[in-house]
Every structure is written in structure tokens, then in C-alpha cells.
Scaffold this motif. Sequence first.
Motif, PDB file in Angstrom:
ATOM      1  N   TRP A  73      32.417  66.601  31.984  1.00 13.95           N
ATOM      2  CA  TRP A  73      32.691  66.069  33.307  1.00 13.95           C
ATOM      3  C   TRP A  73      34.083  65.453  33.371  1.00 13.95           C
ATOM      4  CZ3 TRP A  73      31.467  66.034  38.214  1.00 13.95           C
ATOM      5  CH2 TRP A  73      31.934  64.996  39.034  1.00 13.95           C
ATOM      6  N   SER A  74      34.763  65.684  34.473  1.00  9.74           N
ATOM      7  CA  SER A  74      36.060  65.080  34.732  1.00  9.74           C
ATOM      8  C   SER A  74      36.100  64.639  36.185  1.00  9.74           C
ATOM      9  CB  SER A  74      37.186  66.087  34.468  1.00  9.74           C
ATOM     10  OG  SER A  74      38.419  65.594  34.961  1.00  9.74           O
ATOM     11  N   PRO A  75      36.659  63.470  36.478  1.00  4.44           N
ATOM     12  CA  PRO A  75      36.753  63.023  37.877  1.00  4.44           C
ATOM     13  C   PRO A  75      37.480  64.016  38.781  1.00  4.44           C
ATOM     14  CG  PRO A  75      37.261  61.214  36.390  1.00  4.44           C
ATOM     15  CD  PRO A  75      37.154  62.448  35.536  1.00  4.44           C
ATOM     16  N   LEU A 144      24.633  65.759  34.989  1.00  5.67           N
ATOM     17  CA  LEU A 144      25.186  64.424  34.805  1.00  5.67           C
ATOM     18  C   LEU A 144      24.201  63.551  34.050  1.00  5.67           C
ATOM     19  CD1 LEU A 144      26.697  63.841  38.354  1.00  5.67           C
ATOM     20  CD2 LEU A 144      27.808  64.789  36.326  1.00  5.67           C
ATOM     21  N   ALA A 145      24.723  62.668  33.205  1.00  9.91           N
ATOM     22  CA  ALA A 145      23.874  61.916  32.289  1.00  9.91           C
ATOM     23  C   ALA A 145      24.240  60.441  32.282  1.00  9.91           C
ATOM     24  CB  ALA A 145      24.002  62.488  30.874  1.00  9.91           C
ATOM     25  N   SER A 146      23.286  59.610  31.872  1.00 11.18           N
ATOM     26  CA  SER A 146      23.529  58.176  31.761  1.00 11.18           C
ATOM     27  C   SER A 146      22.777  57.623  30.569  1.00 11.18           C
ATOM     28  CB  SER A 146      23.114  57.448  33.042  1.00 11.18           C
ATOM     29  OG  SER A 146      21.706  57.533  33.224  1.00 11.18           O
ATOM     30  N   GLN A 157      21.330  64.077  37.334  1.00 12.44           N
ATOM     31  CA  GLN A 157      21.504  65.147  38.317  1.00 12.44           C
ATOM     32  C   GLN A 157      21.682  66.482  37.609  1.00 12.44           C
ATOM     33  OE1 GLN A 157      21.751  67.441  41.434  1.00 12.44           O
ATOM     34  NE2 GLN A 157      21.490  65.246  41.752  1.00 12.44           N
ATOM     35  N   VAL A 158      20.967  67.489  38.084  1.00 11.59           N
ATOM     36  CA  VAL A 158      21.160  68.871  37.640  1.00 11.59           C
ATOM     37  C   VAL A 158      21.135  69.744  38.882  1.00 11.59           C
ATOM     38  CG1 VAL A 158      20.310  70.787  36.258  1.00 11.59           C
ATOM     39  CG2 VAL A 158      19.953  68.448  35.466  1.00 11.59           C
TER      40      VAL A 158
END
Length: 224
Positions: A73-75, A144-146, A157-158
Motif C-alpha cells: 500500500w502507498s498513499p 488493507l490490514a491493521s 478491507q478486501v
Amino acid sequence: FHLLGAAVDTLLDKHLVERIESQLLLFDLPGPRPMPRPEWLTVHPRLFMTISAAQGAALPPGPAARKALVENWSPRREAEAAQLIADAYRGHIDSRVNDQYASPAGARRFLYNVVHYPGCGRFFAPASFVALDAWTGRACGVSLASLLSPSSGHITQVCVAPSLRGQGLGFELIRRSLIAFSEAGLRQVSLTVTSANHPAVRLYERMGFSAVRRRCSRMASLSF
């Protein structure tokens, strides 16, 4: 229930509100109970599912592993990912549950909250991935992971572009997130999914996720 009813009545009486949304109602009812404004209420049960990080990391690569261009992931991918989320959830049950999914602007707010605020845990970039279209170079899938704790991770989120569904890209993105969690020393990974989202539930079960709570959390909305 009295507190919830008071909150709803206050919003309706003093503000020009057309929709009230609750992301998670954390309770399990022993039987039918009246809810505030039931004629406008929609409730969607959620599943809380878990897998051991080691079990997930041991999953073999799927067919998309040889085709997908995947990067961390990149902003700079935020705008593309927001458009992807809006496209992926168009007409989907979760866009009725969470109206942030219904537009690119809403999805961008959702992404900003996931990355910058600890509502679903602390964002964990090493386990967050973006799949890129080989022809356009634009985002076509995201996971996305936390971090919930030093030993527990969460996939927040997937989603996959509608044109690429059924080709194993979601599986591959989740698999890479699970590998990253395992390499970081985490023991357990969780996610939540709307019960009525049957394709997603089947995918998670096929990967080895188990539902540990079936009725404890609900997404709810009141639309007037």
C-alpha cells in the motif's frame, strides 16, 4: 435500547437527518426486541471470522499469483483505491449498510479513517497490498490490514474490480496479507463480513477462516 431511542429521537427532532448509520451494534438478543423507529430500520448481521496467521501463511498460491502485479500500500494509490471501492460496492449489500462505499468521495473518507485513525486497529502497511492492472497500471484490487494487538491482526478491507471477480485475485491479496502478518510474528488474524455476502463468506471459509461469532455484531441503518 432506551439510550439508543433517545439518541435517534434527538437527531430527528433537532437536525435535518435523512439517514442514521451504526457500524457495529455489539449485542446478541435472546429474542425479538423492539427497536427505535422499526418501520425505517434495516439490520444486517455480521460474522466475525478468524484464522491462525501460520495456517493462512501456509496456503498455496492461487492462479492469480502468477498474473497479479501486487505492491505494498502507498498513499499515492488512495484516489485509485477509492474509485475501486466505489466501483466494487456499486449495488452491493455493503453499500446499503455503509454509505461511504457508495461514492468515490465517501470511499476516500473511509480510506483516510482506516489509515489514520485506530477505529479498526492501527493501520499496518506491511500487510496491506494493492493489485495493479497489467495494462493500465491502475489499482484493481486491495487488501488493507491493521494491528489489534501485538499478536492479533485484522483485515479491514478486501475488494476486487467487478471485471476481475472469480479469478482468484481476492484470494491472492488476502494470502499475501496473511503471510505478512505471520512474518511479523502475529498469531491470529480476523475479519468481519456481512452474513448475506455469500461469495465472500465462502471464500473466507475456503481459506480456513472460521466464524467465531455469528450474531454478536450488526450493521444497522435508519433511512427516512
